[in-house]
Structures are given as C-alpha cells and as structure tokens.
Motif scaffolding. Structure first.
Motif, PDB file in Angstrom:
ATOM      1  N   GLN A 106      78.815  62.779  37.038  1.00 47.85           N
ATOM      2  CA  GLN A 106      79.620  62.083  36.037  1.00 47.85           C
ATOM      3  C   GLN A 106      80.503  61.030  36.694  1.00 47.85           C
ATOM      4  O   GLN A 106      80.699  59.940  36.158  1.00 47.85           O
ATOM      5  CB  GLN A 106      80.453  63.098  35.245  1.00 47.85           C
ATOM      6  N   SER A 107      81.019  61.340  37.882  1.00 43.93           N
ATOM      7  CA  SER A 107      81.816  60.351  38.621  1.00 43.93           C
ATOM      8  C   SER A 107      80.955  59.169  39.036  1.00 43.93           C
ATOM      9  O   SER A 107      81.379  58.011  38.967  1.00 43.93           O
ATOM     10  CB  SER A 107      82.446  60.998  39.858  1.00 43.93           C
ATOM     11  N   VAL A 108      79.729  59.452  39.482  1.00 45.98           N
ATOM     12  CA  VAL A 108      78.814  58.376  39.856  1.00 45.98           C
ATOM     13  C   VAL A 108      78.511  57.499  38.658  1.00 45.98           C
ATOM     14  O   VAL A 108      78.491  56.261  38.757  1.00 45.98           O
ATOM     15  CB  VAL A 108      77.509  58.955  40.450  1.00 45.98           C
ATOM     16  N   GLN A 109      78.291  58.109  37.512  1.00 49.27           N
ATOM     17  CA  GLN A 109      77.998  57.325  36.314  1.00 49.27           C
ATOM     18  C   GLN A 109      79.168  56.428  35.934  1.00 49.27           C
ATOM     19  O   GLN A 109      78.974  55.289  35.514  1.00 49.27           O
ATOM     20  CB  GLN A 109      77.645  58.267  35.160  1.00 49.27           C
ATOM     21  N   ARG A 110      80.384  56.934  36.097  1.00 51.41           N
ATOM     22  CA  ARG A 110      81.555  56.102  35.796  1.00 51.41           C
ATOM     23  C   ARG A 110      81.632  54.911  36.747  1.00 51.41           C
ATOM     24  O   ARG A 110      82.029  53.806  36.359  1.00 51.41           O
ATOM     25  CB  ARG A 110      82.831  56.949  35.864  1.00 51.41           C
ATOM     26  N   LYS A 111      81.242  55.124  38.002  1.00 46.39           N
ATOM     27  CA  LYS A 111      81.220  54.008  38.958  1.00 46.39           C
ATOM     28  C   LYS A 111      80.212  52.949  38.519  1.00 46.39           C
ATOM     29  O   LYS A 111      80.442  51.745  38.687  1.00 46.39           O
ATOM     30  CB  LYS A 111      80.878  54.523  40.353  1.00 46.39           C
ATOM     31  N   PHE A 112      79.096  53.405  37.946  1.00 46.72           N
ATOM     32  CA  PHE A 112      78.076  52.459  37.530  1.00 46.72           C
ATOM     33  C   PHE A 112      78.494  51.679  36.284  1.00 46.72           C
ATOM     34  O   PHE A 112      78.011  50.571  36.061  1.00 46.72           O
ATOM     35  CB  PHE A 112      76.739  53.159  37.310  1.00 46.72           C
ATOM     36  N   ILE A 113      79.366  52.236  35.488  1.00 51.70           N
ATOM     37  CA  ILE A 113      79.924  51.462  34.380  1.00 51.70           C
ATOM     38  C   ILE A 113      80.629  50.232  34.943  1.00 51.70           C
ATOM     39  O   ILE A 113      80.441  49.110  34.468  1.00 51.70           O
ATOM     40  CB  ILE A 113      80.910  52.312  33.548  1.00 51.70           C
ATOM     41  N   LYS A 114      81.436  50.453  35.996  1.00 48.95           N
ATOM     42  CA  LYS A 114      82.157  49.334  36.630  1.00 48.95           C
ATOM     43  C   LYS A 114      81.182  48.371  37.306  1.00 48.95           C
ATOM     44  O   LYS A 114      81.336  47.142  37.204  1.00 48.95           O
ATOM     45  CB  LYS A 114      83.146  49.891  37.661  1.00 48.95           C
ATOM     46  N   LEU A 115      80.170  48.891  37.989  1.00 49.15           N
ATOM     47  CA  LEU A 115      79.190  48.026  38.652  1.00 49.15           C
ATOM     48  C   LEU A 115      78.457  47.158  37.639  1.00 49.15           C
ATOM     49  O   LEU A 115      78.176  45.986  37.891  1.00 49.15           O
ATOM     50  CB  LEU A 115      78.191  48.874  39.438  1.00 49.15           C
ATOM     51  N   PHE A 158      71.730  64.677  30.222  1.00 48.82           N
ATOM     52  CA  PHE A 158      73.075  64.119  30.120  1.00 48.82           C
ATOM     53  C   PHE A 158      73.049  62.670  30.551  1.00 48.82           C
ATOM     54  O   PHE A 158      72.360  62.305  31.480  1.00 48.82           O
ATOM     55  CB  PHE A 158      74.043  64.877  31.036  1.00 48.82           C
ATOM     56  N   SER A 159      73.792  61.819  29.898  1.00 53.24           N
ATOM     57  CA  SER A 159      73.965  60.440  30.344  1.00 53.24           C
ATOM     58  C   SER A 159      75.238  59.905  29.733  1.00 53.24           C
ATOM     59  O   SER A 159      75.349  59.781  28.519  1.00 53.24           O
ATOM     60  CB  SER A 159      72.783  59.565  29.931  1.00 53.24           C
ATOM     61  N   GLU A 160      76.214  59.642  30.572  1.00 52.61           N
ATOM     62  CA  GLU A 160      77.521  59.194  30.101  1.00 52.61           C
ATOM     63  C   GLU A 160      77.498  57.758  29.595  1.00 52.61           C
ATOM     64  O   GLU A 160      78.340  57.361  28.808  1.00 52.61           O
ATOM     65  CB  GLU A 160      78.536  59.282  31.244  1.00 52.61           C
ATOM     66  N   ILE A 161      76.539  56.963  30.065  1.00 51.53           N
ATOM     67  CA  ILE A 161      76.481  55.556  29.685  1.00 51.53           C
ATOM     68  C   ILE A 161      75.121  55.221  29.130  1.00 51.53           C
ATOM     69  O   ILE A 161      74.109  55.797  29.514  1.00 51.53           O
ATOM     70  CB  ILE A 161      76.810  54.639  30.885  1.00 51.53           C
ATOM     71  N   GLU A 162      75.071  54.295  28.200  1.00 52.87           N
ATOM     72  CA  GLU A 162      73.810  53.914  27.595  1.00 52.87           C
ATOM     73  C   GLU A 162      72.952  53.132  28.576  1.00 52.87           C
ATOM     74  O   GLU A 162      73.473  52.388  29.417  1.00 52.87           O
ATOM     75  CB  GLU A 162      74.066  53.047  26.358  1.00 52.87           C
ATOM     76  N   PRO A 163      71.633  53.313  28.507  1.00 50.83           N
ATOM     77  CA  PRO A 163      70.746  52.574  29.411  1.00 50.83           C
ATOM     78  C   PRO A 163      70.966  51.077  29.315  1.00 50.83           C
ATOM     79  O   PRO A 163      71.173  50.530  28.243  1.00 50.83           O
ATOM     80  CB  PRO A 163      69.347  52.956  28.916  1.00 50.83           C
ATOM     81  N   ALA A 164      70.910  50.420  30.472  1.00 51.43           N
ATOM     82  CA  ALA A 164      71.074  48.967  30.503  1.00 51.43           C
ATOM     83  C   ALA A 164      69.928  48.271  29.807  1.00 51.43           C
ATOM     84  O   ALA A 164      70.057  47.132  29.361  1.00 51.43           O
ATOM     85  CB  ALA A 164      71.178  48.478  31.943  1.00 51.43           C
ATOM     86  N   THR A 165      68.776  48.967  29.713  1.00 51.53           N
ATOM     87  CA  THR A 165      67.603  48.357  29.109  1.00 51.53           C
ATOM     88  C   THR A 165      67.488  48.669  27.625  1.00 51.53           C
ATOM     89  O   THR A 165      66.478  48.384  27.016  1.00 51.53           O
ATOM     90  CB  THR A 165      66.333  48.860  29.798  1.00 51.53           C
ATOM     91  N   LYS A 166      68.511  49.270  27.044  1.00 53.29           N
ATOM     92  CA  LYS A 166      68.457  49.585  25.637  1.00 53.29           C
ATOM     93  C   LYS A 166      68.236  48.321  24.820  1.00 53.29           C
ATOM     94  O   LYS A 166      68.919  47.332  24.985  1.00 53.29           O
ATOM     95  CB  LYS A 166      69.758  50.260  25.190  1.00 53.29           C
TER      96      LYS A 166
END
Length: 389
Positions: free
Chosen positions: A232-241, A267-275
C-alpha cells in the motif's frame, strides 16, 4: 510461523535474450536481483537457501560476481529448461515456511489474458515463456503443499503489444486445489501497462520503490514483514510518480489467502493508468501546421514497417482498441500514416503509444525510429511527459 532460516528463495534477472535483435536488452534486472539478495541476507535468510538465475549484459558481469560472493554459489543460466527444473521439480522437494520468488525481465499478456514471462533463450521463432497465470494456479494446489506460504514478486510489463499470437503453452502440472495455501503476488503493472526499467539507474521503478520500502522498515523481527502495508505504501508512492509524470504503470497485488488464513481478492489503491476514458478527458492536442504534419508523415514513412501494408496493420491492431478502431487501415501508405497520426493524438498518450508499438514490434531502435522519436518529442513535448521530464 515463517522463519528466515526456513525460507527458500528463487530470484531471476534477465537482461539479455537469445534473439537480441528482436527482444530488446534491459539494463537493471540483474542489479535488482542483487539488491533483493542483499535484503534477504540482511534478514538472515541462509545463502544456501537462495537460488539465482541470471542472464546479464556484458557490462553487468561484475554484479553477477557480487551475487556469487553473497550467496556462495554462482548464478545459473536463466533458460527455460534450467528455471523449469528449479520451479517445477526441485522446489517441490524442499520444505519451506516461506517461499520467495522474484522475477525481473520482459513480460506481456496474451489475447486470452494470461500473463507470460520470457526466458533468456527465447527467440521470435521459439518464444520460450513461462505461463505465469498457470504457474500461480499450480502453486495453489497440493503439488506445492510443502510451500504453504508464498511471496511472489514480478517486475515485468503487462502490455499486449509484444505480439498478437499466443505461443504454444508449456503448462505446469496441476494438482488438487488446496484451500490452505497462502499466496501473495506483487505485480509491477496492471494489464495493458508497461513496467518502466530505468537503465541509467540499473533498476525497475517498481523494484526500486519496493526495496526502498522494505529497507526502511524498522521492525526487523517480524518475518515476513507486513506485506499488505508495504504494498500500500508502494502504491501511494506511485500516485506521486504518476502525478509527476515519471511513470504510467500501476502496481497491484493479489492475495489468494492472507497470512491469517483469510481468503481475499485483488487489491489496488489506485486506478490503472490505462483505464479507458473519454476522448475529451484530457486537454485536446494543439493543431499541427501542414508543414509539421508533412514532416511527421515523412519520418514515419522512413521506417520500413510503415511502408509495408501487413506490418502497418499489425502495428495498428496492437494499439488500444479505441484507437485502432478509428484508424483507416486500408489505402496507400500516405493515407494510413496520416490517419494513424491524427487518430492517436486524439487519445491521452496515444502518439507515444504508437511510437512504442512501432519500435517494439518492428523497428527495434533503428536509425529511422530514433530520428522519428527525436523529432516527434521535440515538436510535441507536451505529449511525451515521461521522455521530457
């Protein structure tokens, strides 16, 4: 309860492939394997419990020597037969409180939806690959009952643009479904996405962020770490990236069953970039002048793949469905290329995607492709934020 002393690990890093003209080199997977080896040893996993399979670039053979020193054994070749024997035979003879698998290299998704990973001895005529989806299913059966707890990490692309065909499967044996198996899978990218490898840093972005998070943990007594919180922490970092336009990928994870025995889904905290979104969900691109459009057309047509009707069609069909369906595929090269340019620019990231597909499927960083990419980015930097940041 899992213990470092009874953890078994397999790590795979593939940078060079047998058909290097068709399957591009990567500069980073072997270094990521080394860094995961360092983390495992720091957490007191015995060196004899760590098996490494590598296909390094010539410039990275020194890293292989470092791995050898770290685990007291030389990494084996990352070929199909050698890895299959380790993953489907040898590991089933071992007993482990935790089984750890890390794989970094090229991957893709076939039209049927299965994830595939490419072995080092693959060629386009014989695309030797691991059916990851089938392998994960097999490891949830009684054939792997000696590995009741599994942590599986894959830093590989999940796009469908490598090829449209589905190569013959080399499926693993499937046993009886075992509800007690606890399996956590970490994936660098959601379906349809590339996993970015930073050659200048010798790392995949996903591996980099995951290792940073693992190395920052203060409580080193718990094994394995709280992996849901880590991911979940990694996913939050990818939101910023993604906000900083450094990547489009969306790491995700799957829990077949968590460490407490609770059955869980994806689980996926953020929506796919390819949505898929509406065409007007991003700022409309600026209009090109006739001179600019003519220059782009001419540069596209300098690529051999854009001169051939069949390869043009293959390229278009590997684009997102909403883009491909709106490009005129029949007609002379001039009209098809103009249609591809205009249509792809109507979708977020469409023009960058078009260049990536041409390069991946046919051009392989040819001089004409380099000229096309350089001129396009200079002309339209706002449509290539990753290359311009």
């Amino acid at each position: 309860m899992a213990e470092p002393s009874t953890t078994q690990a397999i790590l795979v890093g593939i940078e060079r492939y047998a058909d290097s003209n068709a399957i591009p080199d990567l500069n980073g997977p072997v270094n990521d394997v080394y860094r995961f080896c360092q983390w495992l040893r720091y957490r007191n996993v015995p060196p004899e419990n760590i098996s490494v399979f590598a296909s390094p670039l010539d410039r990275n053979t020194g890293i292989v020597d470092e791995i050898t020193s770290l685990i007291n054994s030389k990494p084996l070749e990352a070929t199909k037969d050698i890895i299959n024997k380790a993953l489907r035979e040898e590991v089933r003879k071992k007993t482990a409180s935790l089984f750890f698998l890390f794989w970094s290299g090229h991957g893709w998704i076939v039209p049927q939806g299965d994830r595939r990973l490419i072995y080092a001895d693959a060629t386009m005529e014989d695309l030797k690959n691991l059916n990851l989806t089938a392998q994960l299913n097999a490891m949830q059966t009684d054939l792997y009952n000696n590995l009741p707890r599994q942590l599986l990490i894959f830093d590989a692309c999940a796009n469908s643009q490598l090829l449209k065909i589905t190569p013959p499967d080399d499926l693993p044996p499937i046993g009886k479904h075992l509800p007690s198996q606890q399996q956590m899978v970490m994936l660098a990218a959601n379906p349809g996405e590339y996993a970015i490898n930073k050659g200048d840093e010798q790392t995949g972005i996903f591996s980099r962020e995951l290792l940073n998070e693992l190395n920052s943990l203060k409580d080193t007594e718990i094994w394995p770490p709280d992996l849901e919180s880590v991911m979940q922490s990694v996913q939050r970092k990818f939101i910023k990236l993604r906000e900083d336009k450094q990547t489009r990928q969306t790491p995700s994870y799957l829990l077949y069953q968590d460490w407490s025995g609770n059955r869980k889904e994806r689980f996926s905290e953020i929506e796919p970039a390819t949505k898929t979104g509406k065409r007007d969900s991003f700022p409309l691109p600026r209009n090109l002048t006739i001179q600019e459009l003519g220059l782009l057309r001419d540069l596209f047509l300098q690529c051999q793949s854009m001169q051939d009707p069949q390869s043009r069609k293959d390229i278009i069909l590997n684009l997102r469905k909403e883009i491909a369906n709106n490009i005129i595929m029949e007609g002379n090269a001039n009209s098809v290329v103009l249609s591809a340019i205009k249509t792809s620019r109507g979708y977020s990231g469409g023009l960058a995607e078009l260049l990536d597909v041409i390069d991946m499927l046919y051009e392989n960083d040819s001089v004409a492709m380099q000229n096309l990419r350089k001129a396009t980015i200079q002309m339209l930097p706002e449509e290539f934020p990753l290359e311009c940041c």
